[in-house]
Motif scaffolding. Structure first.
Motif, PDB file in Angstrom:
ATOM      1  N   PRO A 211       0.835  -1.201   0.000  1.00 16.53           N
ATOM      2  CA  PRO A 211       0.000   0.000   0.000  1.00 16.53           C
ATOM      3  C   PRO A 211       0.868   1.249   0.000  1.00 16.53           C
ATOM      4  O   PRO A 211       2.042   1.214   0.388  1.00 16.53           O
ATOM      5  N   THR A 215      -0.761   4.912   4.205  1.00 20.62           N
ATOM      6  CA  THR A 215      -2.075   4.263   4.207  1.00 20.62           C
ATOM      7  C   THR A 215      -2.421   3.797   5.621  1.00 20.62           C
ATOM      8  O   THR A 215      -1.596   3.224   6.324  1.00 20.62           O
ATOM      9  N   GLU A 216      -3.647   4.051   6.035  1.00 19.66           N
ATOM     10  CA  GLU A 216      -4.081   3.652   7.365  1.00 19.66           C
ATOM     11  C   GLU A 216      -4.134   2.134   7.503  1.00 19.66           C
ATOM     12  O   GLU A 216      -4.586   1.434   6.592  1.00 19.66           O
ATOM     13  N   VAL A 217      -3.683   1.642   8.651  1.00 23.43           N
ATOM     14  CA  VAL A 217      -3.913   0.255   9.048  1.00 23.43           C
ATOM     15  C   VAL A 217      -5.078   0.273  10.022  1.00 23.43           C
ATOM     16  O   VAL A 217      -5.059   1.023  11.011  1.00 23.43           O
ATOM     17  N   ARG A 223      -8.455   2.955  13.889  1.00 22.77           N
ATOM     18  CA  ARG A 223      -7.125   3.182  13.333  1.00 22.77           C
ATOM     19  C   ARG A 223      -6.096   2.498  14.209  1.00 22.77           C
ATOM     20  O   ARG A 223      -6.049   2.725  15.431  1.00 22.77           O
ATOM     21  N   GLU A 226      -0.138   3.107  10.523  1.00 24.58           N
ATOM     22  CA  GLU A 226       0.001   3.470   9.123  1.00 24.58           C
ATOM     23  C   GLU A 226       1.136   2.693   8.478  1.00 24.58           C
ATOM     24  O   GLU A 226       2.116   2.330   9.130  1.00 24.58           O
ATOM     25  N   VAL A 227       0.969   2.436   7.192  1.00 23.84           N
ATOM     26  CA  VAL A 227       1.986   1.746   6.403  1.00 23.84           C
ATOM     27  C   VAL A 227       3.140   2.702   6.126  1.00 23.84           C
ATOM     28  O   VAL A 227       2.933   3.885   5.844  1.00 23.84           O
ATOM     29  N   ALA A 237       5.357  -0.917   9.227  1.00 23.19           N
ATOM     30  CA  ALA A 237       4.215  -0.096   9.624  1.00 23.19           C
ATOM     31  C   ALA A 237       4.458   0.414  11.039  1.00 23.19           C
ATOM     32  O   ALA A 237       5.068  -0.283  11.864  1.00 23.19           O
ATOM     33  N   THR A 250      -6.492  -4.582   8.429  1.00 25.99           N
ATOM     34  CA  THR A 250      -6.604  -4.319   6.997  1.00 25.99           C
ATOM     35  C   THR A 250      -5.911  -3.001   6.670  1.00 25.99           C
ATOM     36  O   THR A 250      -5.756  -2.135   7.530  1.00 25.99           O
ATOM     37  N   ALA A 251      -5.508  -2.876   5.429  1.00 25.88           N
ATOM     38  CA  ALA A 251      -4.980  -1.618   4.900  1.00 25.88           C
ATOM     39  C   ALA A 251      -5.336  -1.568   3.427  1.00 25.88           C
ATOM     40  O   ALA A 251      -5.151  -2.567   2.713  1.00 25.88           O
ATOM     41  N   ASP A 252      -5.869  -0.454   2.990  1.00 22.38           N
ATOM     42  CA  ASP A 252      -6.286  -0.329   1.598  1.00 22.38           C
ATOM     43  C   ASP A 252      -7.310  -1.416   1.239  1.00 22.38           C
ATOM     44  O   ASP A 252      -7.346  -1.910   0.115  1.00 22.38           O
ATOM     45  N   MET A 256      -4.095  -7.724   6.370  1.00 24.67           N
ATOM     46  CA  MET A 256      -2.680  -7.615   6.731  1.00 24.67           C
ATOM     47  C   MET A 256      -2.436  -8.454   7.973  1.00 24.67           C
ATOM     48  O   MET A 256      -3.330  -8.639   8.788  1.00 24.67           O
TER      49      MET A 256
END
Length: 266
Positions: A211, A215-217, A223, A226-227, A237, A250-252, A256
């Motif tokens: 990602p 990108t937010e994880v 939240r 972030e990646v 991350a 999850t991310a995008d 994950m």
């Protein structure tokens, strides 16, 4: 035993710090003890802001007439300027050198002539300065090796955004908590002493390309971080430790999973 590989690290550059006050000067600035650095020894350190955020990573190599600083090439001029700001009346000379940096990696650690052991993890291998070595690997291969071990790099912490403990400097021999004062020491020591480590950089695994940076994880709808930098199938991350335990991440929009290295959990 795996076959050793040598890569020239063009992303790194060297600064020579010489003069009678070289070691004491750096010792008062960096997160690592420098006064006891032996010739031929390498230590990992950070140069922090007064507020305790990580400005630059440095490897400090002991040489006969001072030390060599192994730094990010794109930030070498800024580091020289920063050190010059602190120099005042110290008897110190700062010189940018045209000196190659190489890494030897990919097999069990042992003593290798001309190389010094990477102080972060034995599995990272060794580094060499000044010799024009015949490379049989690209720097990208070395970065893949580093990422496979779950070790973050300069692309992950940027400049003045992250606390060194969040970037695992305390686990990678980048901070000496027993030394005297250094720039940013109060905040760093307080985080360690109080155990207020809420975030850490950890590797995440996934299917497909990484990602985008930032990108937010998510842990469900919350939240969780972030990646940072990455490649196909794996990235670093910055994660909230209280939200990732047992969570479906999850991310995008993609699942994950955190793959916590042994050296983090030990």
């Amino acid at each position: 035993m795996d076959t050793p590989r040598i890569a020239r690290l063009d992303s790194r550059a060297v600064i020579a710090v010489t003069g009678p006050d070289a070691r004491s000067f750096l010792n008062g600035l960096l997160s690592q003890e420098i006064e006891t650095l032996a010739r031929g020894e390498l230590r990992f350190a950070g140069l922090l802001s007064p507020q305790g955020r990580l400005l630059y990573d440095l490897f400090v190599a002991g040489v006969e007439d001072g030390v060599l600083l192994d730094v990010a090439a794109e930030r070498r001029d800024a580091i020289v300027m920063r050190l010059t700001m602190y120099k005042l009346r110290a008897k110190v000379e700062l010189t940018a050198l045209d000196m190659p940096v190489s890494a030897l990696f990919g097999f069990d650690p042992r003593d290798i002539d001309g190389f010094v052991a990477d102080p972060r993890l034995p599995e990272l291998g060794w580094r060499a300065y000044g010799d024009e070595l015949e490379a049989d690997a690209a720097e990208d291969d070395y970065d893949a090796h580093r990422l496979a071990l779950g070790v973050p790099g300069p692309a992950d912490w940027g400049t003045d955004k992250t606390y060194p403990i969040e970037a695992n400097f305390d686990l990678l021999s980048g901070i000496d908590f027993k030394k005297g004062c250094f720039v940013g020491q109060e905040t760093t020591s307080r985080m360690k002493r109080r155990g207020t480590i809420k975030n850490r950089m950890l590797p995440i695994a996934f299917d497909g390309p990484a990602p985008a940076f930032g990108t937010e994880v998510l842990a469900g709808e919350l939240r969780a971080g972030e990646v940072l930098s990455g490649r196909d199938g794996r990235a670093m991350a910055l994660l909230r430790l209280d939200r990732i335990e047992g969570a479906a991440l999850t991310a995008d929009g993609r699942p994950m999973r955190v793959e916590t290295p042994v050296w983090v959990s030990a």
